[in-house]
Structures are given as structure tokens and as C-alpha cells.
Design an enzyme around this catalytic site. Structure first.
Site, PDB file in Angstrom:
ATOM      1  CB  SER A  98      -0.902   0.016   1.235  1.00 58.98           C
ATOM      2  OG  SER A  98      -1.468   1.297   1.373  1.00 58.98           O
ATOM      3  CG  ASP A 140      -5.159   2.495   1.016  1.00 55.47           C
ATOM      4  OD1 ASP A 140      -6.097   1.684   0.892  1.00 55.47           O
ATOM      5  OD2 ASP A 140      -4.032   2.190   1.452  1.00 55.47           O
ATOM      6  CG  MET A 142      -8.402   7.269   2.662  1.00 53.70           C
ATOM      7  SD  MET A 142      -7.434   7.361   4.161  1.00 53.70           S
ATOM      8  CE  MET A 142      -6.645   5.749   4.140  1.00 53.70           C
ATOM      9  CG  HIS A 164      -9.299   0.249  -0.370  1.00 53.23           C
ATOM     10  ND1 HIS A 164      -8.720   0.070   0.861  1.00 53.23           N
ATOM     11  CD2 HIS A 164     -10.637   0.200  -0.152  1.00 53.23           C
ATOM     12  CE1 HIS A 164      -9.657  -0.085   1.783  1.00 53.23           C
ATOM     13  NE2 HIS A 164     -10.834   0.005   1.192  1.00 53.23           N
ATOM     14  CG  MET A 202     -11.741  -2.662   5.148  1.00 51.89           C
ATOM     15  SD  MET A 202     -10.233  -2.241   4.266  1.00 51.89           S
ATOM     16  CE  MET A 202      -9.310  -1.345   5.512  1.00 51.89           C
ATOM     17  N   GLY A 260      -9.096   4.178   7.009  1.00 48.31           N
ATOM     18  CA  GLY A 260      -8.831   5.593   7.214  1.00 48.31           C
ATOM     19  C   GLY A 260      -7.371   5.892   7.516  1.00 48.31           C
ATOM     20  N   GLY A 285      -0.881   1.799   9.413  1.00 47.15           N
ATOM     21  CA  GLY A 285      -0.133   1.586  10.649  1.00 47.15           C
ATOM     22  C   GLY A 285      -0.952   1.192  11.866  1.00 47.15           C
ATOM     23  CG  ASP A 328      -6.390  -2.848   3.029  1.00 46.64           C
ATOM     24  OD1 ASP A 328      -5.239  -2.636   3.452  1.00 46.64           O
ATOM     25  OD2 ASP A 328      -7.079  -1.997   2.431  1.00 46.64           O
ATOM     26  N   GLY A 329      -4.893  -4.303   6.082  1.00 41.07           N
ATOM     27  CA  GLY A 329      -4.686  -3.600   7.348  1.00 41.07           C
ATOM     28  C   GLY A 329      -3.941  -4.431   8.374  1.00 41.07           C
ATOM     29  N   GLY A 330      -2.804  -3.912   8.795  1.00 36.58           N
ATOM     30  CA  GLY A 330      -2.057  -4.570   9.875  1.00 36.58           C
ATOM     31  C   GLY A 330      -1.450  -5.909   9.510  1.00 36.58           C
ATOM     32  N   GLY A 334       1.185  -2.127   4.122  1.00 40.29           N
ATOM     33  CA  GLY A 334       1.677  -0.755   4.011  1.00 40.29           C
ATOM     34  C   GLY A 334       2.898  -0.543   4.863  1.00 40.29           C
ATOM     35  CB  SER A 335       3.337   0.543   8.379  1.00 37.99           C
ATOM     36  OG  SER A 335       2.201  -0.146   8.767  1.00 37.99           O
TER      37      SER A 335
HETATM   38  C1  DX5 Z   1      -6.433   1.582   5.600  1.00 39.62           C
HETATM   39  C2  DX5 Z   1      -5.956   1.227   4.220  1.00 39.62           C
HETATM   40  C3  DX5 Z   1      -4.880   0.204   4.184  1.00 39.62           C
HETATM   41  C4  DX5 Z   1      -3.591   0.650   4.806  1.00 39.62           C
HETATM   42  C5  DX5 Z   1      -2.760  -0.550   5.131  1.00 39.62           C
HETATM   43  O1  DX5 Z   1      -7.500   2.462   5.498  1.00 39.62           O
HETATM   44  O2  DX5 Z   1      -7.038   0.740   3.464  1.00 39.62           O
HETATM   45  O3  DX5 Z   1      -4.648  -0.197   2.827  1.00 39.62           O
HETATM   46  O4  DX5 Z   1      -2.865   1.510   3.974  1.00 39.62           O
HETATM   47  O5  DX5 Z   1      -1.656  -0.116   5.835  1.00 39.62           O
HETATM   48  P1  DX5 Z   1      -0.990  -0.976   6.988  1.00 39.62           P
HETATM   49  O6  DX5 Z   1      -0.444  -2.200   6.337  1.00 39.62           O
HETATM   50  O7  DX5 Z   1       0.056  -0.062   7.526  1.00 39.62           O
HETATM   51  O8  DX5 Z   1      -2.076  -1.300   7.997  1.00 39.62           O
HETATM   52 ZN    ZN Z   2      -6.555  -0.196   1.486  1.00 45.91          ZN
END
Ligand code: DX5
Ligand code: ZN
Length: 218
Positions: free
Chosen positions: A9, A36, A38, A67, A138, A143, A146, A176-178, A198-199
């Protein structure tokens, strides 16, 4: 164990060096790039918009996985297609006319994805599961990057895997996420097809190695 599709991401990238970050992904084993979007309405944050997407597209041929965490996403589907979208995911919670919006995405020759928030039941996907190419499950509240992975995602993942298999659908499951080394293996074992990270990728000293580790979970 099957090899997942890995989709870093870009939200977690260093935006002051975006070209370098995209080129890093180009030479990595990443399969897709996850973007992403938003709007500050559907989610409490604003990320980036079309000019940034255009800059990313300019430096990569990797499939782009959009996304959309936005209200009324139908306003922008064509634009994201023109910005190189291979996959466009919209949120079930943002779309009173989800079925129609899915057909619009497919009409643009993109893969149609539906994202669901942590509180949204997998059962709500039952009427449309055969229509869609991907479910973005999710595993954090959308939003922000990290955040901590929500463990109850595993139960939803199992329910979703059962739903897809029982309907003989070919829908991909994206988490998606963490996502990180503590959960990636178990996620793929439980039936995940696509891992967004992502992170975990961008905060690493050696992102190539992190991406490779997600591709080789055995
Ligand atoms: C959150 C996003 C994710 C996010 C994932 O709203 O949809 O795609 O960037 O990032 P990490 O892997 O850091 O949770
Ligand atoms: Zn995403």
C-alpha cells in the site's frame, strides 16, 4: 501452501520520494500496487487524489489496485480506470446501489472489488458474491495506515472462504490492514489470496526482503 498476491500500500510510502518508492516496488516481487483513496467523508482522513495517482502510473507497469474509501464512488470510476486501474474496490457501506456500481466497474473492464469494514457481516455479500472478482476484507478500521490487526478478521475470513467455495465462485479474498510476519502465514492458510501491506513494507530497512518474505511463507 499457495503463494499470495502481494500488494504493497503506497499510503505508507515516503511521498517526498514517490518515484524512488515506486521504482523500488518495480524491482521487487510485489504483484500489485494498492492505492488508498480517502475523501474525508466516508473515512475521517484524506489521503491523495488524481495527480498523485497519475504520477504513480507514470513510473510503473504493475497492476494498480484502487481501494476507494469514498462516498458515491460512481462519480470517479471512469477516471480511476483512466488512471490505470486493474482492480477497483468500493465499500459496501458507501453504496446503496452496490450491484449497479459493480456492473459499472465491470463495464470498464476492471476487476470489481467490494470492501467491507470490520463490523460488516460477510453474510451481506451472499447475494453478490458471484458477481465480484474480489472482496477486500478490512482488518483495521479504514482511514489510516499503521494500525493494529483486528484478530476477529480470522473468523470473517473463514466465513468468507466458506461462502465463496459453497457458491463455487472465483472471488479473490484480499486482507487489508495490519498485515505483517505475525499473521501473514495464518491468513493465507485460512484462505486469503491477496495480502495488502503498508507500514510493514515501507518502514522496513530492506523492503524487497519483506515483500519476498510475504511471497514465501512456507
Ligand atoms: C487503511 C488502508 C490500508 C492501509 C494498510 O485504510 O485501506 O490499505 O494503507 O496499511 P498498513 O499495512 O500499515 O495497515
Ligand atoms: Zn486499502
Amino acid at each position: 501452501m499457495k503463494t499470495p498476491i502481494v500488494a504493497p500500500s503506497i499510503l505508507a510510502a515516503d511521498f517526498a520520494h514517490l518515484q524512488k518508492e515506486v521504482e523500488m516496488l518495480n524491482t521487487s516481487q510485489a504483484d500489485w500496487i494498492h492505492l488508498d483513496i480517502m475523501d474525508g467523508l466516508f473515512v475521517p482522513n484524506i489521503s491523495f487524489g488524481m495527480p498523485v495517482c497519475k504520477a504513480i502510473r507514470k513510473y510503473t507497469k504493475k497492476p494498480l489496485d484502487y481501494h476507494l474509501m469514498i462516498e458515491k464512488p460512481e462519480r470517479y470510476l471512469r477516471e480511476f480506470k483512466d488512471l490505470g486501474a486493474s482492480v477497483i474496490s468500493i465499500h459496501l457501506e458507501a453504496c446503496p446501489h452496490l450491484h449497479r456500481n459493480i456492473q459499472q466497474i465491470k463495464g470498464l473492464s476492471c476487476k470489481a472489488g467490494v470492501a467491507i469494514n470490520p463490523h460488516t457481516s460477510v453474510a451481506l455479500l451472499e447475494p453478490i458474491i458471484q458477481e465480484i472478482d474480489l472482496v477486500c476484507l478490512m482488518s483495521v478500521n479504514p482511514g489510516f495506515g499503521g494500525q493494529m490487526f483486528i484478530e476477529s478478521t480470522f473468523e470473517k475470513l473463514k466465513a468468507l472462504r466458506n461462502l465463496i467455495d459453497s457458491k463455487k465462485a472465483h472471488t479473490l479474498i484480499e486482507i487489508d490492514g495490519g498485515v505483517n510476519s505475525a499473521n501473514a502465514r495464518e491468513l493465507v492458510q485460512a484462505g486469503a489470496d491477496v495480502l495488502v501491506a503498508g507500514s510493514f513494507v515501507f518502514s522496513a530497512t530492506h523492503p524487497h526482503q519483506i515483500i519476498e518474505s510475504l511471497k514465501q511463507l512456507d
